[in-house]
Design a protein around this motif. Sequence first.
Motif, PDB file in Angstrom:
ATOM      1  N   UNK A  40       6.462  -2.569 -14.811  1.00  0.00           N
ATOM      2  CA  UNK A  40       7.499  -2.713 -13.790  1.00  0.00           C
ATOM      3  C   UNK A  40       7.795  -1.401 -13.051  1.00  0.00           C
ATOM      4  N   UNK A  41       7.925  -0.275 -13.751  1.00  0.00           N
ATOM      5  CA  UNK A  41       8.237   0.965 -13.022  1.00  0.00           C
ATOM      6  C   UNK A  41       7.124   1.371 -12.054  1.00  0.00           C
ATOM      7  N   UNK A  42       5.868   1.144 -12.448  1.00  0.00           N
ATOM      8  CA  UNK A  42       4.748   1.529 -11.589  1.00  0.00           C
ATOM      9  C   UNK A  42       4.645   0.597 -10.376  1.00  0.00           C
ATOM     10  N   UNK A  43       4.903  -0.688 -10.585  1.00  0.00           N
ATOM     11  CA  UNK A  43       4.864  -1.632  -9.464  1.00  0.00           C
ATOM     12  C   UNK A  43       5.891  -1.237  -8.410  1.00  0.00           C
ATOM     13  N   UNK A  44       7.056  -0.829  -8.861  1.00  0.00           N
ATOM     14  CA  UNK A  44       8.094  -0.411  -7.915  1.00  0.00           C
ATOM     15  C   UNK A  44       7.720   0.898  -7.222  1.00  0.00           C
ATOM     16  N   UNK A  45       7.193   1.842  -7.995  1.00  0.00           N
ATOM     17  CA  UNK A  45       6.936   3.182  -7.456  1.00  0.00           C
ATOM     18  C   UNK A  45       5.716   3.238  -6.544  1.00  0.00           C
ATOM     19  N   UNK A  46       4.762   2.340  -6.746  1.00  0.00           N
ATOM     20  CA  UNK A  46       3.482   2.437  -6.037  1.00  0.00           C
ATOM     21  C   UNK A  46       3.275   1.312  -5.022  1.00  0.00           C
ATOM     22  N   UNK A  47       4.331   0.592  -4.709  1.00  0.00           N
ATOM     23  CA  UNK A  47       4.194  -0.565  -3.815  1.00  0.00           C
ATOM     24  C   UNK A  47       3.661  -0.188  -2.440  1.00  0.00           C
ATOM     25  N   UNK A  94       0.905  10.349 -11.542  1.00  0.00           N
ATOM     26  CA  UNK A  94      -0.510  10.534 -11.874  1.00  0.00           C
ATOM     27  C   UNK A  94      -1.363   9.423 -11.272  1.00  0.00           C
ATOM     28  N   UNK A  95      -0.856   8.193 -11.296  1.00  0.00           N
ATOM     29  CA  UNK A  95      -1.598   7.078 -10.711  1.00  0.00           C
ATOM     30  C   UNK A  95      -1.657   7.192  -9.191  1.00  0.00           C
ATOM     31  N   UNK A  96      -0.595   7.663  -8.581  1.00  0.00           N
ATOM     32  CA  UNK A  96      -0.597   7.825  -7.128  1.00  0.00           C
ATOM     33  C   UNK A  96      -1.660   8.855  -6.718  1.00  0.00           C
TER      34      UNK A  96
END
Length: 232
Positions: free
Chosen positions: A20-27, A225-227
């Motif tokens: 959930x945090x990554x979906x929000x941050x990387x949308x 890191x994913x971004x």
Amino acid sequence: MPRSPLLLLPGLLNTRRVFDPQVEALADVADFTIPELWHHDTMAAMAEAVLASAPPTFALCGFSMGGYVAFEIFRRAPERVERIALIDTQAGPDSAETAARRRGFIEQTRIGRFHGIHPTLLPQLVHPSRVGDESITRPLLDMASEIGGDGFVRQQQAILGRADSRPLLVEIDRPAVVIVGRHDLVTPLPRAQQMAADIANARLVVVEDSGHMTPLEKPAEVSAALRRWLTQ
């Protein structure tokens, strides 16, 4: 900037909520596909199910057990994988002790003793400072309850039967990042370091003050890191 198709593969007893945090941050940079990984009892079946519903090509990110599925996907369809991220996972097989513990969990579950993630297991999963943090531990307990005993058994059987992916690492020639919590007790730092060393041009990101559940424990660091990995 166009968004990249991104497959996020959850871990053992994890639903899409673990990301959930990554979906929000990387949308703004990713279009997400997050499959359910508790309906099959082999890595092959999991990988084939994911591939059947995935875009033609994609960035691939596996957390914990999801990393095992990511390796199987790359083994089967490397031409579809544009880049790969491995979070708190490992390429090698279980030790004899770990495999025996998994079999014990399966037997206990089959006789009706599945209670999700028991609170006594939390110190194995999260940093000691977060064992009492309900914003992290409550999602873990809820996800385990959602998947249930049958899904847990299927996942454990798939993990027990997985291939040794260490020989595969040298074949990964895509942009890669290996992310690990400094205090991960499940898939410890040395295993991440070895994976990063064996994958050409992989970047190793060590997340401080985090246990195994880095996507939830340190969401900002994992998302950053994913971004970087997605946009490099």
